[in-house]
Write a protein that holds these residues in place. Structure first.
Motif, PDB file in Angstrom:
ATOM      1  N   TRP A  78     -19.989  40.521  13.396  1.00  0.00           N
ATOM      2  CA  TRP A  78     -20.641  40.713  14.688  1.00  0.00           C
ATOM      3  C   TRP A  78     -20.311  42.049  15.349  1.00  0.00           C
ATOM      4  N   PHE A  81     -22.591  44.969  14.143  1.00  0.00           N
ATOM      5  CA  PHE A  81     -24.043  44.759  14.155  1.00  0.00           C
ATOM      6  C   PHE A  81     -24.790  46.062  14.412  1.00  0.00           C
ATOM      7  N   ALA A 541     -21.763  42.019  19.441  1.00  0.00           N
ATOM      8  CA  ALA A 541     -22.920  42.585  18.741  1.00  0.00           C
ATOM      9  C   ALA A 541     -23.776  43.401  19.695  1.00  0.00           C
TER      10      ALA A 541
END
Length: 628
Positions: A78, A81, A541
């Motif tokens: 995450w 991202f 993210a």
């Protein structure tokens, strides 16, 4: 065998004096190998420029991702991202580059460069516009207007640090309130015995007793050298705290947390301040000792490396279960039924006034969790259909056992429990599952300062003698008022909600009067902060993706220039190859016309090609002009 050329004179011309010279100028040092080396250099530089169109953006975004990873190592991909998004955009761009610049294309390099510049501009611009205009609204909706686009666009790194701090605070809350083992709770570690004069004789935990005395560093003997020893020990204690701040920021963070949230709000220590130096040695030493104990015995470091939300890669099961259970109660019995426009008013800066707070505190809030009754008419709060809060309350267990309570009920996992007279589920380890009633300060996650009185110029030793008479009076009178009488009044007025008034002398001898919320006691962040923590993987993210937008805005125009510059280098390389091959062809023709066996295409001797057999030259290479 030498290959004859009948048209030898076609490659010879005369100057104005009649001397024979080559019909064109050629570079005898030029070979196919050298031409390829030169043109390859241009190609390599062009490739580097193409790589640089995305590499700096990916690099700075990766730095933020790595920092996020170091703070919260349990969120797997995450935090990366944004880097993944850059990779996708780069793949699209380089795929277009491969297609438009393929070997058999009929497009000129200029037209290829125009296409690539347009594609790069579209990729970066569309992405940046989407982040700039669509993302802020999406973030506001997803976080119930608690995070705005401006916060993320310009303070992403600070937001990451803030969220990591909130997660660590949640862990510290639940260690110090006993939810993660009663032996780590502040209540148990600070327990002590006092003399009739109010002096602390001994801490009940032997390790805390030894540590506190070591930090204070005085034997307490009131001889001629007492003041000098005390001053030296105070300076040494402050030096220890300063060194801790520099060398171990994570541990210093816990020290500040324990000192400010627990020790200063403890009636036993709120007025325990040295009368001459205005430095609370005993309470600072206690905070340092508790931090040492937690680091030596609790699983604090392990937990903050593993995480505790459902979205963590390998969450700590114990803390994860506590967070899920308690956040559900906070959400359903706290925020969601809180239907009052004054709550929105209180969130506006400067509008959190005393009348607004009092109004919100006295609100009668509907609770989702409702009781049931057994066949004998005893009240019970059961897990089915309810959201019960899990809290370490050994005093409830002790009272239950003192009244003859037995653990005659069994959880699905086989754990025994009993029901208190209030209908709460109580366990032998001191854990209690109970309904909770929340007030507005719990939603905000912090207490409220009512007043601060500057008493620094008052001679405390004369007016507030803390040495022998004042401490017992404060702990017995004020402590009883704040911890027993006033909470009962507030609980009655609010139909079950809990709130406290805190009095304390800070380290500058200022008297502080505060409203104390339940968050420290119950081990819960404010609702807004707890909601962030519950979705921290998505927020990490978001922060990383939005950082891409900022760097696109900075490097986007530079990237277009790099694409054009790379096209110019490719064009130069192509022209060098073409001109090099033409030059090599002409030189070979001249050598052939002179009857020599030299082939410059590879730098070695070979049979020279005929005039119409140009070696390794383009098929459309121009013929040499005839003799003048």
């Amino acid at each position: 065998m030498k290959k004859s050329n009948p048209n030898k004179n076609d490659y010879i011309m005369q100057d104005k004096d009649g001397n024979q010279v080559p019909a064109f100028e050629v570079d005898e040092q030029k070979t196919k190998k050298k031409v390829l080396q030169t043109s390859t250099g241009y190609t390599v530089f062009a490739v580097i420029l193409y790589v640089l169109t995305f590499l700096p953006i990916a690099g700075v975004t990766l730095v933020l991702a790595m920092k996020t990873r170091s703070l919260m190592p349990y969120y797997s991909f995450w935090p990366f991202f944004g880097v993944i998004v850059i990779g996708v955009l780069a793949m699209v761009f380089y795929l277009v580059l491969i297609l438009v610049a393929r070997k058999n294309t009929k497009r000129t390099i200029m037209s290829q460069t125009m296409i690539l510049a347009i594609v790069y501009t579209l990729l970066t611009t569309i992405f940046s516009l989407a982040i700039t205009y669509a993302f802020p609204d999406a973030i506001a909706v997803a976080t119930q207007n608690t995070i705005y686009g401006e916060d993320v666009l310009y303070n992403g790194e600070q937001m990451v640090e803030q969220n990591a701090t909130l997660e660590r605070e949640y862990v510290m809350y639940n260690l110090l309130n006993g939810n993660l083992g009663g032996e780590y709770s502040y209540h148990d570690l600070s327990a002590h015995e006092r003399s009739s004069t109010g002096a602390i004789l001994k801490y009940k935990t032997a390790e805390i007793e030894t540590s506190v005395r070591a930090y204070i560093g005085t034997d307490g003997k009131k001889d001629s050298g007492y003041n000098a020893r005390r001053q030296a020990n105070i300076a040494n204690l402050n030096a220890i705290i300063s060194t801790l701040e520099k060398n171990n920021p994570r541990k210093y963070e816990m020290y500040k947390f324990v000192y400010e949230q627990y020790v200063l709000n403890d009636p036993e220590y709120g007025f325990l301040i040295d009368s001459n130096t205005k430095d609370a040695r005993e309470r600072k030493a206690l905070a340092l000792s508790i931090v040492d104990y937690e680091y030596n015995h609790s699983r604090y470091e392990e937990i903050i490396k593993r995480g505790f939300t459902n979205n963590a890669t390998n969450p700590d099961p114990e803390l994860n279960a506590i967070f899920n259970r308690n956040y559900n109660n906070f959400n359903h019995d706290g925020y969601l039924p809180f239907d009052d426009e004054h709550l929105l008013l209180a969130q506006i800066e400067g509008r959190m006034t005393i009348p607004v707070v009092v109004h919100l505190i006295l609100d009668d809030i509907y609770q989702y969790t409702q009781p049931s009754w057994d066949s004998d008419g005893n009240i019970m709060y059961q897990e089915e259909g309810n959201y019960l809060y899990k809290l370490y309350m050994p005093e409830e267990r002790d009272a239950y056992e003192a009244n003859g309570g037995t653990y005659d009920h069994t959880d699905p996992d086989g754990t025994k429990f009993g029901y208190t007279s209030k209908g709460w589920k109580v366990y032998k380890d001191g854990m209690v599952h109970r309904p909770m009633k929340w007030v507005v300060l719990d939603m905000l996650g912090e207490g409220m300062s009512l007043a601060t009185l500057d008493v620094a110029n008052i001679v405390i030793a004369d007016l507030l003698p803390v040495s022998s008479l004042f401490i017992p009076a404060v702990t017995d009178t004020v402590g009883a008022l704040l911890n027993h009488d006033l909470p009962k009044v507030i609980e009655y007025a609010t139909n079950g909600a809990s709130l406290g008034i805190g009095l304390r002398l800070n380290d500058s001898a200022q008297l502080e009067i505060n409203i104390i919320s339940n968050n420290v006691k119950y081990g819960m962040l404010g609702y807004m902060q707890a909601t962030w923590v519950s979705q921290d993987n998505l927020l990490m993210a978001v922060y990383n993706v939005v950082s891409v937008r900022n760097w696109f805005a900075l490097f986007g125009a530079i990237g277009v220039v790099l694409v054009i510059a790379a096209g110019a280098l490719r064009d130069c390389g192509k022209k060098i190859r073409e001109r090099g091959y033409i030059s090599i062809d002409r030189l070979n023709r001249m050598k052939a016309a002179q009857g020599e066996e030299t082939d410059l295409t590879g730098g070695e001797q070979s049979v020279a090609p005929a005039a119409n057999e140009t070696a390794d030259a383009p098929q459309d290479a121009p013929e040499a002009p005839a003799q003048a």
